[in-house]
Design a protein around this motif. Sequence first.
Motif, mmCIF file in Angstrom:
data_model
loop_
_atom_site.group_PDB
_atom_site.id
_atom_site.type_symbol
_atom_site.label_atom_id
_atom_site.label_comp_id
_atom_site.label_asym_id
_atom_site.label_seq_id
_atom_site.Cartn_x
_atom_site.Cartn_y
_atom_site.Cartn_z
ATOM 1 N N LEU A 10 8.053 -3.216 -2.146
ATOM 2 C CA LEU A 10 7.507 -4.573 -2.162
ATOM 3 C C LEU A 10 7.753 -5.287 -0.842
ATOM 4 O O LEU A 10 6.843 -5.900 -0.274
ATOM 5 N N ARG A 43 -2.959 -2.896 -0.884
ATOM 6 C CA ARG A 43 -3.538 -3.483 -2.094
ATOM 7 C C ARG A 43 -2.527 -4.340 -2.847
ATOM 8 O O ARG A 43 -2.868 -5.403 -3.360
ATOM 9 N N VAL A 44 -1.277 -3.878 -2.917
ATOM 10 C CA VAL A 44 -0.250 -4.655 -3.608
ATOM 11 C C VAL A 44 0.007 -5.970 -2.877
ATOM 12 O O VAL A 44 0.026 -7.042 -3.494
ATOM 13 N N SER A 45 0.197 -5.908 -1.563
ATOM 14 C CA SER A 45 0.474 -7.136 -0.814
ATOM 15 C C SER A 45 -0.712 -8.090 -0.862
ATOM 16 O O SER A 45 -0.536 -9.304 -1.033
#
Length: 91
Positions: A10, A43-45
């Motif tokens: 993360l 994509r997560v960020s």
Amino acid sequence: MAGALAWVFLVLALVTHHADDTAFSTSGTPGALHNRVGLLGARVSDGLLFLFGFSAWWLVPVTLRAWLKGLAQVLRGPAEEAAPPRWMSAR
């Protein structure tokens, strides 16, 4: 251990976020990804920043504290049954 790896993922995804990466809310530009964690990190960020804005950075200390609390509970072992505080007694 998995929680620590997820936290590092993360942090790396958010730190190396780049607007030119192909992700959830942008089509990006052709070429190499700028995010150090790859396409999944981009994509997560992007998804977190799209949903929460700059407040997505609050997830870093909050998730770290939750992980450390869980680790402390594992290291301490099972908790003993504690007596209720005196102010809760029905005297």
